[in-house]
Structures are given as structure tokens and as C-alpha cells.
Design an enzyme around this catalytic site. Sequence first.
Site, PDB file in Angstrom:
ATOM      1  N   ASP A   1      34.189  33.086  59.914  1.00 54.73           N
ATOM      2  CA  ASP A   1      33.493  33.295  58.651  1.00 54.73           C
ATOM      3  C   ASP A   1      32.039  32.828  58.810  1.00 54.73           C
ATOM      4  OD1 ASP A   1      32.922  34.002  56.079  1.00 54.73           O
ATOM      5  OD2 ASP A   1      34.649  32.990  55.183  1.00 54.73           O
TER       6      ASP A   1
ATOM      7  N   GLU B   1      32.513  33.367  45.613  1.00 55.51           N
ATOM      8  CA  GLU B   1      32.818  32.141  46.347  1.00 55.51           C
ATOM      9  C   GLU B   1      31.723  31.093  46.152  1.00 55.51           C
ATOM     10  OE1 GLU B   1      32.242  32.388  50.534  1.00 55.51           O
ATOM     11  OE2 GLU B   1      30.815  34.009  50.405  1.00 55.51           O
TER      12      GLU B   1
HETATM   13  C1  BGC Z   1      32.951  34.880  52.925  1.00 56.45           C
HETATM   14  C2  BGC Z   1      33.664  36.055  53.562  1.00 56.45           C
HETATM   15  C3  BGC Z   1      32.680  37.143  53.859  1.00 56.45           C
HETATM   16  C4  BGC Z   1      31.522  36.619  54.658  1.00 56.45           C
HETATM   17  C5  BGC Z   1      30.468  37.653  54.964  1.00 56.45           C
HETATM   18  C6  BGC Z   1      31.719  34.472  53.669  1.00 56.45           C
HETATM   19  O1  BGC Z   1      30.991  33.490  53.008  1.00 56.45           O
HETATM   20  O2  BGC Z   1      33.856  33.790  52.838  1.00 56.45           O
HETATM   21  O3  BGC Z   1      34.700  36.493  52.732  1.00 56.45           O
HETATM   22  O4  BGC Z   1      33.335  38.193  54.515  1.00 56.45           O
HETATM   23  O5  BGC Z   1      30.908  35.570  53.953  1.00 56.45           O
HETATM   24  O6  BGC Z   1      29.718  37.966  53.851  1.00 56.45           O
HETATM   25  C1  BGC Z   2      25.488  35.702  52.092  1.00 53.98           C
HETATM   26  C2  BGC Z   2      26.971  35.860  51.985  1.00 53.98           C
HETATM   27  C3  BGC Z   2      27.602  34.665  52.521  1.00 53.98           C
HETATM   28  C4  BGC Z   2      27.060  33.418  51.844  1.00 53.98           C
HETATM   29  C5  BGC Z   2      27.665  32.212  52.446  1.00 53.98           C
HETATM   30  C6  BGC Z   2      25.059  34.483  51.349  1.00 53.98           C
HETATM   31  O1  BGC Z   2      23.670  34.332  51.423  1.00 53.98           O
HETATM   32  O2  BGC Z   2      24.835  36.826  51.606  1.00 53.98           O
HETATM   33  O3  BGC Z   2      27.418  36.967  52.694  1.00 53.98           O
HETATM   34  O4  BGC Z   2      28.969  34.739  52.368  1.00 53.98           O
HETATM   35  O5  BGC Z   2      25.668  33.364  51.890  1.00 53.98           O
HETATM   36  O6  BGC Z   2      26.771  31.164  52.666  1.00 53.98           O
END
Ligand code: BGC
Ligand code: BGC
Length: 578
Positions: free
Chosen positions: A274, A471
Amino acid sequence: MSFDAPARDLLSRMTLAEKVGQMTQADHEFIKDPSDVERFMLGSVLNGGDSDPSSGNSMQSWRAMAEMYQGHAARTRLRIPLIYGIDAVHGNNNVIGAVVFPHNVGLGATRDVELVRRAAEVTAEETRAIGVNWAFAPCVCVPQDIRWGRTYEGFSEDPAVVSELGAAAVRGLQGSNLRDPLRVAASAKHFVGDGGTAVGSGIDKQLDQGDTRADSATLRRLFLFPYRAAVDAGVATIMPSYSSWNGVKVSGDRHLLTEVLKGELGFQGFLISDYRAVDQVHPDYKSAIAISINAGMDMVMVPDRYAEFITKLTELVNEGRVPMSRIDDAVARILRVKLAMGLLDPNYDFHADRALEARFGSREHRAVARQAVRESMVLLKNERGTLPLSKSSRRIHVAGRAANDIGMQAGGWTIFWQGKAGDITTGGTTILSAIKQAVGQGTQVSYSVDGSGAAGADAVVVVVGEAPYAEMRGDKLDLSLDAADRAAVSNARAAGVPVTVVVISGRPLLLGPVLDEASAIVAAWLPGTEGTGVADVLFGDYKPSGKLSYTWPRSMGQLPLRDGASEPLFPFGFGLTY
Ligand code: BGC
Ligand code: BGC
């Protein structure tokens, strides 16, 4: 092992730099010079949730960007194409104009395996349209506590439902053969136990990225089950979780990644870490890389400091801290997937099929999403036949801040990482517009955000819910309906007209007084761009068939609602019809 021989053959001709390059995934957002793809011989590029093409968010600029990066890969010595990843988690949701499907929480309520497969097939096609060949989906988490902000990414609290629908999504995304130019490689995520983290153990003392405290039997029963189904369905890649199991980061857990997943479950594809997850495995970055790669991580979503990552992993190999056999296993796995996808075929062409442009966001694709929306609606209450509404009423009053808002009905992971309220994409239909389209000529549809103006109407529909989140920011220890939403329902109710409440949310919410004030209540989850599917159910053109895939609590004190806790407001599987 399919493609083992050609993978080994190619591997035998690779330098260490070429191998480490294959194991590295950089985010477009941080690639200052696209020729870095050539310089570092990168195996993969991704676009994270807020990583858009520099020339703007249009289907054509996305396509040009992906093709531009592939062009660089084609100029490396071995000309190994990129596996190019994106979070196409409910449609190809980063791209303006794409059809956006209900989030998995809604699809779970459909229990419709064929529909989930078909939705994933459309998602694959709209992803291929922009020249991208890999989706970071499906999420096969099994959320055990709806306070977790990623609950909506999961189909259900029940591992059996998740397994069945997760496998269907894998089959839809990948098709029956990874070589299919209309399909993409899938990634089951986040392995394993991401939905079981304890309150207080995650980011900001909440749940996300926290610790799942469970014995091995419980971990297997609740969370491992869907991975077995995904592996059996032939999933090409799996993304280990940010979360920990009994205090150990899964992304550095050799037992789980190598012994269980690759050994016991026989997973033949590759593991993609991830986003910056490897960094969390140990305070020292180089040690973190050693631990994670030795645990079985095959490709690392770096996503920014790829030059540093490559240097450190190369040093680790030269110092003997990461054995060459581990590197060879990781690269062989990546190459096997690329071979299976046909990327190394002599006649392989990285350009997207131009015919897909006409199908991108098309009516035909929207019809599939509309059907998904219809089937995902769960009717929770319907007093005295409030629903279905009549199309020949004199006036229907619509209220609530979620009634006329594509961004709210789509939720997180839509155009923006966290999603955003408002008019964020094109081609969709809000619930208000859908109601206007559904009624006859003689019916007036009025609208107010706060519920005022309902007096004299034949029916009122108040659309309430959660503002978009994703998230890291979506955990909530209080799931009460927003005060403005409650006020809109009370205002409408005061007019003495039967009130239908439509709840737009990523999880069950505490209904409070709304439970009694409303004559009818429909859980619409995060339906995406096709608000028409909501109207179809409100007017009875489609009879409600959705069943709760999460238990609906009465109070916060009941959470977490594991294993059918006593007296929830609505039990798992609940759903009325008319
Ligand atoms: C998320 C994933 C995602 C990845 C790429 C992560 O922070 O937990 O689900 O696929 O970012 O964007
Ligand atoms: C990204 C996401 C990623 C997240 C996690 C964002 O800036 O665009 O894809 O999951 O940061 O740190």
C-alpha cells in the site's frame, strides 16, 4: 505454474538494476521527469487518489498520460511494459465523465453476484479506455465496526457475502483471461484484517490503519476467507494492509505474506504494497524495506522517493540483507503477471483502443449502474404505504442537502481522494433531477435544503446523510445524523405531509428521532452517479429488494456489533418491499 518458464528466461537476462526497477512503483504526482521511467527502469506507475494528469482531468488527457509513460517503458533495454495502476474502486472513479457505481456497501445489499461481476466488467472497460491496465480493487475487507471510515469499501460484515461478491468482482475486472484487452488486472485488498482494527489503535487514536487483535482462528474465519475466494478466482495481485495483526504490521509479516498467502493459499501473483505502507514497518527506512521485502512484498508503492528506494534496496542486496533469491522470486511473480496479461507478446500495443472512447460513460454503462443502484436500496420502514410515491401527485417536495448533490451521492474515492460535495463530474443524475424526470407533466417538484415549503405538498422526500470522506479521515465515534439533516426532517414533518427519508451514507447511521418522524426510510448507501436508480425505487418502477449487509445499530453503545449482537435496530439481512 503458468508462464514460469518464460518469466525465468527473461529474469536470467536481467541486471540487478532492472530487477529492482520492476519492483518499484512511482506515483505520477511525484515523477518530475517522465524519463525517470526509463532511467530507473520502473515496473509500474500509479495515480493515487489526488494524482491527476498535468493537462487536466479529461478522459483524453488521462489516456495521453498513460500512453506517454508506456512510451518511456518501451525505450528501456528490455522494453518491459508498465503495469499501470489506479483506484478504479466503483467505476473508473478518478476520471471526470466515468460512470460511478455504488460503493461496495451498496453492492453488498444487492447480494447479486452477476450484477457485481457485470459492474466490474464495465469498470474494467472504462479503465482500459484511458490506457490503464490494473485496478486496485476489489476491497475484500470485512468491516466489523462501522465506526471505521472504510466501511463503505467493504461489501459486508459477513465474510461469506464478501467472499462471494469479491470473487465476482475479480472475475468481472479480469475476465476469464488476463490477456483480454477489455479487462484489467485486479488487486484484492487490504490483506488481511483491515476491517478488524480496535478503536484507539489507529490514526488519531481511531481505527484506520490500526491493530487487529484476534487469535489465528478468528483472523482466518473472519478475514482470510475472502482471499481464498479471490485466489481461486485467479486474482493477479494482492495489496497487503497498512494495519497490524496483534501489534505486527502486516506489510512486514512473513508468516502472513509468505507462509499463509503464498504458501497455504497458493497465491501465484504478486504483492503490491500500500501507499507508503513499507515506511511504517520500521522507523529506519532501509530496515523497513529489508523487513518488508524479506517478508514477501514483491512490488512497492513507494510512491515519491523512488530513487532512494531503489538505492536502498540495491544496497540491501549487495550487503546480503535481502537475498537474491527473494528478488528473483518477486520479479518472477511480476513478470508472470505481465506475461499472462500479454504485455510481452511480440505484437503488444500499449495504446488504448480508441473504440472504447465512445463507450466511456455511455448510456449502456450507466444502465448497468442504474440497475445496481435499484438493487442496492434497502427499505427500512414504510408506514401506511407511504411508498411507492405516485407519479401523478400534484406536488412532491424534495429537501435535504444530499438531494441535489452528485458529489455526496458518490462519496469518497470519486474524482478526489476524499470525494467532495458538489458538481464534481459530468453525465450523472442527482436524486432531485431523477425525481423530476420520473414524474408526469402535471406534477410539480419543489425543493428546499432545509425542509421548508413542504406544506401543501402530497409527499415529501428528504435526502440526508454523510458528507464525503475516505480512509484516514472517515472514522467517526459518533454516527448520529447531522443536526441540519435532523432539522430538515422535522421541518418537513411539521407540514403534516408524509415524509420519506432517503439516507445517503457509507454505513448505517443512528436515526434518532428521525426513525419516528419519517413515515418511510430508505437506505441508499453511496449510489454513485445514477440517481435515477433511487427514483425508480421511490416510484415503484423497481420494487425494493436490497437486504442489509451490515447490522444497523440502535445506539453507539452497541458497537461493535459482532456476531448478531442483541437487539440492533435492524438486523443483518433486513429489508422490506412493496
Ligand atoms: C489506500 C489503498 C489505495 C492506495 C492507492 C492507499 O492509501 O489504502 O486502498 O489503493 O492508497 O491510492
Ligand atoms: C493519495 C492517495 C493515498 C493517500 C495516502 C493521497 O495523497 O492521493 O492515493 O492513498 O494520499 O497517503
